[in-house]
Design a protein around this motif. Structure first.
Motif, PDB file in Angstrom:
ATOM      1  N   SER A  55       0.801  -1.200   0.145  1.00 63.03           N
ATOM      2  CA  SER A  55       0.087   0.129  -0.045  1.00 63.03           C
ATOM      3  C   SER A  55       1.095   1.024   0.295  1.00 63.03           C
ATOM      4  CB  SER A  55      -0.915  -0.301   1.296  1.00 63.03           C
ATOM      5  OG  SER A  55      -0.021  -0.021   2.727  1.00 63.03           O
ATOM      6  N   ASP A 119      -1.497  10.622   2.720  1.00 61.69           N
ATOM      7  CA  ASP A 119      -2.007   9.046   2.372  1.00 61.69           C
ATOM      8  C   ASP A 119      -2.585   8.709   3.123  1.00 61.69           C
ATOM      9  OD1 ASP A 119      -1.875   6.473   1.273  1.00 61.69           O
ATOM     10  OD2 ASP A 119      -1.224   6.143   3.073  1.00 61.69           O
ATOM     11  N   ARG A 120      -2.865   9.439   4.668  1.00 59.39           N
ATOM     12  CA  ARG A 120      -4.500   8.825   5.559  1.00 59.39           C
ATOM     13  C   ARG A 120      -4.708   9.771   5.090  1.00 59.39           C
ATOM     14  NH1 ARG A 120      -3.925   4.371   6.635  1.00 59.39           N
ATOM     15  NH2 ARG A 120      -3.253   4.100   4.645  1.00 59.39           N
ATOM     16  N   ALA A 123      -7.130   8.367   2.553  1.00 56.03           N
ATOM     17  CA  ALA A 123      -7.343   6.821   2.808  1.00 56.03           C
ATOM     18  C   ALA A 123      -8.762   6.900   4.314  1.00 56.03           C
ATOM     19  CB  ALA A 123      -6.497   5.966   4.234  1.00 56.03           C
ATOM     20  N   PRO A 127     -12.900   7.130   1.466  1.00 60.82           N
ATOM     21  CA  PRO A 127     -11.712   5.846   1.039  1.00 60.82           C
ATOM     22  C   PRO A 127     -12.069   5.486  -0.302  1.00 60.82           C
ATOM     23  CG  PRO A 127     -13.534   5.971   2.731  1.00 60.82           C
ATOM     24  CD  PRO A 127     -13.406   7.639   2.302  1.00 60.82           C
ATOM     25  N   TYR A 130      -9.573   6.677  -2.743  1.00 56.41           N
ATOM     26  CA  TYR A 130      -8.167   6.814  -2.498  1.00 56.41           C
ATOM     27  C   TYR A 130      -7.364   5.261  -3.091  1.00 56.41           C
ATOM     28  CZ  TYR A 130      -3.993   4.993   0.497  1.00 56.41           C
ATOM     29  OH  TYR A 130      -3.183   3.868   0.670  1.00 56.41           O
TER      30      TYR A 130
END
Length: 309
Positions: A55, A119-120, A123, A127, A130
């Motif tokens: 990922s 990125d977080r 995500a 989502p 993403y």
């Protein structure tokens, strides 16, 4: 590197002048540096050869570990060796190279931590989009931009350092070469150079820290809409990142966003982001991350099994 100077070498005063304390520093930082290199190389190898860690978060963690290893290596080995030396001499050229390496890999760490926060955010907050937003091609472009930005930043820092004329004392009250302690030795008015230092290094540290804190606040606020299990997993990941961010950016902001004054605590504060953070990152990202720990167990169990055959 031969312009604007009559000084050909500097003497680093190190963390302490006491012989007994120097031996303690040698042991402590040798352990820290060994763990830093081994821990980060373990993460690099695990991510490189584990299919389960494909990922974007682990893609960025891979480059964070590279930056940590190089950042620590640009400072720690000399610090360790110097504790055994009566006179800690570093040549002018070596000093300039250390300034360049410190800012190149330190800035890279800042950019990668920022990318990990982005990125977080995507995500957790977006989502459904993403996979499209953080696809591999985008991640590669972002890392290339991060390396490019770090290189430009370090070139700017070394350009400032090369403009400083050194005509007298060559004692650096620090354990490494950096612009702030060098400004104290320059035989010129350093107001403008310090202003450029603050607007460059200081602005990068402060703006990145502000962006990171805002992104993590938004992430934590958005967790209200997730399931209990999802909240727990996301909170654990974000907590790890926030710990790293505070430990790294707090000392950076203290050092690079102030007038050219020296405090007795400067060297101790600098230890946190030059030695402490690269040491803690492998621990934080492995001990608090079940996926990385499972991937390590699986990878090394396969390796041991294949060797036994």
């Amino acid at each position: 590197m031969q312009q604007n100077k009559s000084v050909t070498e500097f003497i680093l005063l190190g963390l302490t002048q006491d012989p007994l304390r120097q031996k303690v520093v040698f042991i402590i930082f040798l352990i820290f540096y060994t763990e830093t290199v081994v821990g980060n190389l373990l993460i690099i190898v695990t991510i490189k050869f584990s299919r389960s860690l494909g990922s974007p978060m682990y893609f960025f963690l891979f480059y964070l570990s590279i930056a940590d290893t190089c950042f620590s290596t640009s400072i720690a080995p000399r610090l360790i060796v110097d504790t055994l030396s009566a006179k800690k001499i570093i040549s002018y050229n070596e000093c300039m190279m250390q300034v360049f390496a410190l800012h190149l890999f330190g800035c890279m760490e800042i950019f990668v931590l920022t990318l990990m926060a982005v990125d977080r955010y995507v995500a957790i907050c977006k989502p459904l989009h993403y996979p499209t937003i953080m696809r591999r091609q985008v991640c590669i472009i972002l890392i290339i931009l991060a390396w490019t930005g770090s290189f430009i930043h370090s070139i700017a820092q070394i350009a400032l350092a090369l403009k400083l004329p050194f005509c007298g004392p060559n004692l650096i009250d620090h354990y490494c070469c950096d612009l702030q302690p060098l400004l104290n030795l320059a035989c010129m008015d350093t107001y403008m150079i310090n202003l450029l230092l603050v607007s460059n290094s200081g602005a990068i540290c402060s703006s990145s820290f502000l962006l990171l804190m805002i992104s993590y606040f938004v992430i934590l606020h958005s967790l209200r809409n997730h399931s209990a299990e999802g909240r727990k997993k996301a909170f654990s990941t974000c907590t790890s990142h926030i710990i790293v961010v505070i430990l790294f950016f707090g000392p950076c902001i203290f050092i690079y966003t102030r007038p050219p004054t020296t405090f007795p605590m400067d060297k101790v504060v600098a230890v946190f982001y030059t030695i402490g953070t690269p040491f803690l990152n492998p621990l934080i990202y492995t001990l608090r991350n079940a996926e990385v720990k499972n991937a390590m167990r699986k990878l090394w169990s396969i390796k041991i099994t294949s060797e036994s055959k």
